[in-house]
Every structure is written in structure tokens, then in C-alpha cells.
Design an enzyme around this catalytic site. Structure first.
Site, PDB file in Angstrom:
ATOM      1  N   GLU A  87       0.831  -1.201   0.000  1.00 35.80           N
ATOM      2  CA  GLU A  87       0.000   0.000   0.000  1.00 35.80           C
ATOM      3  C   GLU A  87       0.867   1.252   0.000  1.00 35.80           C
ATOM      4  O   GLU A  87       2.002   1.224   0.473  1.00 35.80           O
ATOM      5  CB  GLU A  87      -0.888   0.016   1.252  1.00 35.80           C
ATOM      6  N   CYS A 100       3.397   8.686   0.573  1.00 35.38           N
ATOM      7  CA  CYS A 100       4.122   7.803   1.487  1.00 35.38           C
ATOM      8  C   CYS A 100       4.332   6.462   0.763  1.00 35.38           C
ATOM      9  O   CYS A 100       3.373   5.783   0.410  1.00 35.38           O
ATOM     10  CB  CYS A 100       3.300   7.623   2.768  1.00 35.38           C
ATOM     11  N   CYS A 107       7.926  -6.725   6.495  1.00 36.61           N
ATOM     12  CA  CYS A 107       9.051  -6.080   7.184  1.00 36.61           C
ATOM     13  C   CYS A 107       9.551  -7.013   8.267  1.00 36.61           C
ATOM     14  O   CYS A 107       8.757  -7.655   8.955  1.00 36.61           O
ATOM     15  CB  CYS A 107       8.578  -4.763   7.805  1.00 36.61           C
ATOM     16  N   CYS A 111       8.966  -4.333  15.091  1.00 37.01           N
ATOM     17  CA  CYS A 111       8.544  -3.350  16.105  1.00 37.01           C
ATOM     18  C   CYS A 111       7.180  -3.800  16.639  1.00 37.01           C
ATOM     19  O   CYS A 111       6.260  -4.053  15.858  1.00 37.01           O
ATOM     20  CB  CYS A 111       8.451  -1.944  15.506  1.00 37.01           C
ATOM     21  N   CYS A 114       3.732  -2.102  15.524  1.00 37.08           N
ATOM     22  CA  CYS A 114       3.518  -1.766  14.115  1.00 37.08           C
ATOM     23  C   CYS A 114       2.828  -2.903  13.355  1.00 37.08           C
ATOM     24  O   CYS A 114       3.271  -4.047  13.396  1.00 37.08           O
ATOM     25  CB  CYS A 114       4.865  -1.448  13.466  1.00 37.08           C
ATOM     26  N   CYS A 328       0.142   5.918   9.939  1.00 40.18           N
ATOM     27  CA  CYS A 328       1.481   5.356  10.152  1.00 40.18           C
ATOM     28  C   CYS A 328       1.513   3.982  10.794  1.00 40.18           C
ATOM     29  O   CYS A 328       0.854   3.746  11.793  1.00 40.18           O
ATOM     30  CB  CYS A 328       2.252   6.235  11.114  1.00 40.18           C
TER      31      CYS A 328
HETATM   32  N1  SAH Z   1      10.770   1.153   8.924  1.00 44.04           N
HETATM   33  C1  SAH Z   1      10.800   2.588   8.940  1.00 44.04           C
HETATM   34  C2  SAH Z   1       9.689   3.273   8.168  1.00 44.04           C
HETATM   35  C3  SAH Z   1       8.276   2.770   8.333  1.00 44.04           C
HETATM   36  S1  SAH Z   1       7.292   3.176   9.715  1.00 44.04           S
HETATM   37  C4  SAH Z   1      10.842   3.090  10.356  1.00 44.04           C
HETATM   38  O1  SAH Z   1      10.711   2.292  11.266  1.00 44.04           O
HETATM   39  O2  SAH Z   1      11.059   4.278  10.562  1.00 44.04           O
HETATM   40  C5  SAH Z   1       7.021   4.903   9.744  1.00 44.04           C
HETATM   41  C6  SAH Z   1       6.812   5.426  11.178  1.00 44.04           C
HETATM   42  O3  SAH Z   1       5.544   5.019  11.739  1.00 44.04           O
HETATM   43  C7  SAH Z   1       7.854   4.924  12.141  1.00 44.04           C
HETATM   44  O4  SAH Z   1       8.259   5.954  12.989  1.00 44.04           O
HETATM   45  C8  SAH Z   1       7.079   3.878  12.915  1.00 44.04           C
HETATM   46  O5  SAH Z   1       7.694   3.554  14.117  1.00 44.04           O
HETATM   47  C9  SAH Z   1       5.758   4.544  13.060  1.00 44.04           C
HETATM   48  N2  SAH Z   1       4.651   3.673  13.433  1.00 44.04           N
HETATM   49  C10 SAH Z   1       4.569   2.338  13.327  1.00 44.04           C
HETATM   50  N3  SAH Z   1       3.378   1.897  13.763  1.00 44.04           N
HETATM   51  C11 SAH Z   1       2.683   2.978  14.137  1.00 44.04           C
HETATM   52  C12 SAH Z   1       1.379   3.189  14.638  1.00 44.04           C
HETATM   53  N4  SAH Z   1       0.541   2.187  14.819  1.00 44.04           N
HETATM   54  N5  SAH Z   1       0.990   4.434  14.908  1.00 44.04           N
HETATM   55  C13 SAH Z   1       1.815   5.483  14.664  1.00 44.04           C
HETATM   56  N6  SAH Z   1       3.037   5.363  14.176  1.00 44.04           N
HETATM   57  C14 SAH Z   1       3.480   4.121  13.928  1.00 44.04           C
END
Ligand code: SAH
Length: 353
Positions: A87, A100, A107, A111, A114, A328
Site C-alpha cells: 500500500e 508515502c 518487514c 517493532c 507496528c 502510520c
Molecule cells: N521502517 C521505517 C519506516 C516505516 S514506519 C521506520 O521504522 O522508521 C514509519 C513510522 O511510523 C515509524 O516511525 C514507525 O515507528 C511509526 N509507526 C509504526 N506503527 C505505528 C502506529 N501504529 N501508529 C503510529 N506510528 C506508527
């Protein structure tokens, strides 16, 4: 056949040479492809050359399976040539439109908060597949895209060669010509990638997903912290900001009762010290199955105030797209297009920078 959208200007020159054409022809081909949208047809070349170009290059497009539209963000679900889906999101700010972009199918960073990482990495996206997310959204939406966030599904530093090619294509003056400062790459803190990006010709704005001010807490929500501890991440961030004379963004997602105390805000301010960086506070977009919740508004403001009082630059990311689950960390990928990727069924959310 080579998909022309995956080739940097220099690589296009090399392919031209390999098929017996002058590399300098890239100077006319790039604008025709990216700006005039005329393909090869309007190029002032001999028929023989045009035939050779048509034989050797394709103009790829991702298949759009679905879109979800809201006032502030539109989500696009793409099917790739092997059936995987990813997406991307069009974020509509007052100051312009930003895409974006996803960099991997799934991935591996793991985390805990996420959604994008629920599918483990199946493969890296090619530079062409990243370029085509931007081109596809531009065409389908009819919007002029002003900026790119490399913040969709995937960890860009784990696919850096393709990401650098993608940035090279997007910023080339004879191509889409995005300003280097109109592109932001977000990493969870893959240290060697930060140095490589800093030393490359494609050093875009850097954002680092910090989300915790010490390694104990960070390691409990972000496994990458065990490989690259915070002192190394901060050293790399300092190198980046000093070498490029650019402010680095430190992303901090507010997780209720986990990382949002005043004490952690103090630790964060101390960690940053005199570094040329600012904190981007992100509301957590919670999914029903997530064990995390977003901190209450008052707590977010309390955290914000502690940072402010200590002289740290802070911004709050406006959340876009939650009504269509396009915020995000919640974009999803699937390995076969059958699950996870359906717009509306997934809980994708994409915050705007
Ligand atoms: N892998 C990269 C880019 C993708 S995530 C990274 O980790 O930076 C983009 C951003 O969204 C990151 O800061 C991530 O930690 C954050 N993120 C992930 N899950 C989220 C959520 N449920 N709500 C808000 N931000 C989130």
C-alpha cells in the site's frame, strides 16, 4: 526488456550503451518519460533507434486493486507482478501533497506496535516499483505531488541500493526533479544505512524512529535496538546532521503507559543534548488487536511541555487518514494478494509529517 522506471539517469545511459546507442540519449529520454509523458514516440531519433528503444524498454505500471479516499489521505493498494500487494498513501496537507511510499513486501524489523511488520519480509521492492507508486498516485489522483515520504511498509535501509536508485530517479533535474529536501526517509535505526545515506549523493531528510530514550525500554518494543544501541544511533544521527548541516527528525510514538512519562521526556532531552535534531511526536494509531494504546491527549501535552521547557525542538505530527485506516505503521502487505492488503479491511494508518 527493462522497466525504464527502475533506471537512474546513469543506469539508463549504461543500458543504452549496451544496446549500441549513445548514453547521452538519456538526456532526451528522461524528460520525455517523466515530464512530457510522450514515451518514445515524440523523440527526434531515427526510426532504427526508436525501434531499438521499443524492443528493449517497457513502461511498467502497478495494478491498482483498490483505493480508499478520505478528506486528508487516500490509500492505494497495489498488486505487484508476482501477486504480492503493498500500500501507499497520498497525504493531503495544506502546504501540498505528499506520497508515502513502501519499500518492501512485509518487514522484518518486528517493532511490537507496528501492523506493517505482521507479514514478515517477502522481498524488497525494486526501484521501479517505488517510482511507479509515485507515478501511479499522481495519475490516478490527478494531484501534483510535492513531496515523498519513504515511510510506508518496510525498512528502507534494508533495501538501500534500490531506495538510493529511486531517490536518484525522483530528484534528477531532467526527470521528476523533486528537491532533495522534499523527500524524507524514515529508519528504525539501522546504523550502517545512516552513514551510507549521509555519504551518498542522495542524502534526503532523515527521520529516525526512536520511540524510547534508553536501550532497556527501546529493546522491549523495537528488536533493532539490541543490534544497534542508542549511543551508536545518536552518533550516526549527529554525523548526518553535521555532515549535511541538516536537522534530523527523531520520531516518538506515544504509547500509553509505556514511553510517555515526564521522566522519559527528561531522558530524551538529555539524549539529544546539543544535537541539531527535533522530536516529532506521533499519536499512536491503535489497531484492535494491538496490545498498545495511544497516550491520552493531556499526557502527550505533558510530554511535549517537558521537552519544550528543556529547549528541545518539538513538533506534533498531524494524523491523517485514520478514518480509512491509512495512518502510520498500519499499512499492510500481503504475499499473495489474498489477505492483509485489502483496503478497508486492513487497519492501515499513515500520519503526516
Ligand atoms: N521502517 C521505517 C519506516 C516505516 S514506519 C521506520 O521504522 O522508521 C514509519 C513510522 O511510523 C515509524 O516511525 C514507525 O515507528 C511509526 N509507526 C509504526 N506503527 C505505528 C502506529 N501504529 N501508529 C503510529 N506510528 C506508527
Amino acid at each position: 526488456m527493462t522497466d525504464i522506471y527502475g533506471l537512474t539517469f546513469e543506469k539508463l545511459g549504461a543500458v543504452l550503451e549496451s544496446i549500441g546507442e549513445k548514453p547521452s540519449r538519456a538526456g532526451l529520454i528522461f524528460p520525455a518519460v517523466y515530464n512530457e509523458h510522450t514515451g518514445f514516440d515524440a523523440l527526434p531519433f531515427r526510426e532504427e533507434t526508436l525501434a531499438r528503444l521499443r524492443e528493449n524498454f517497457t513502461f511498467g505500471r502497478l495494478k491498482c486493486l483498490d483505493t480508499a479516499v478520505s478528506g486528508t489521505a487516500d490509500k492505494y493498494l497495489w498488486e505487484l507482478s508476482d501477486g504480492c500487494t503493498v500500500e501507499s498513501v497520498l497525504m493531503k496537507h495544506e502546504f501540498g501533497y505528499n506520497v508515502c511510499v513502501s519499500t518492501q513486501v512485509g518487514c522484518n524489523m518486528g517493532c511490537k506496535f507496528c501492523v506493517s511488520g505482521r507479514l514478515r519480509r517477502r522481498r524488497d521492492l525494486t526501484a521501479a516499483e517505488m517510482t511507479e507508486q509515485v507515478l501511479g498516485i499522481g495519475e490516478l489522483s490527478g494531484c501534483r505531488i510535492d513531496g515523498i515520504s519513504i515511510m510506508g511498509i518496510g525498512e528502507p535501509m534494508e533495501n538501500l541500493a534500490n531506495v538510493l536508485d529511486f531517490i536518484g530517479i525522483m530528484t534528477h533535474p531532467k526527470g521528476p526533479a523533486f528537491g532533495i529536501k522534499h523527500i524524507t526517509l524514515s529508519t528504525c535505526g539501522v546504523v550502517p544505512g545512516i552513514y551510507e545515506l549521509a555519504d551518498s549523493e542522495n542524502a534526503v531528510n532523515l527521520a529516525i524512529s526512536l520511540h524510547a530514550p534508553n536501550d532497556g525500554l527501546r529493546g522491549s518494543i523495537m528488536p533493532i535496538a539490541r543490534k544497534y544501541p542508542l549511543p551508536e544511533v545518536m552518533k550516526a544521527a549527529r554525523y548526518y546532521s553535521e555532515k549535511l548541516n541538516r536537522r534530523v527528525t527523531l520520531e516518538y510514538v506515544m504509547l500509553d503507559g509505556v514511553n510517555d512519562s515526564d521522566e522519559y521526556a527528561v531522558q530524551l532531552a538529555e539524549l539529544i543534548g546539543d544535537m541539531n535534531a527535533y522530536v516529532n511526536i506521533i499519536r499512536y494509531n491503535s489497531a484492535p488487536e494491538s496490545e498498545f494504546r495511544c497516550s491520552p491527549h493531556e499526557r502527550i501535552m505533558g510530554f511535549y511541555d517537558v521537552l519544550k521547557k528543556r529547549g528541545v525542538g518539538v513538533t506534533m505530527r498531524r494524523s491523517l487518514g485514520d478514518s480509512i485506516n491509512a495512518a502510520c505503521g498500519q499499512l499492510s502487505a500481503s504475499a499473495d494478494g489474498r489477505d492483509g492488503g485489502r483496503v478497508g479491511a486492513s487497519d492501515s494508518v499513515c500520519n503526516a509529517v
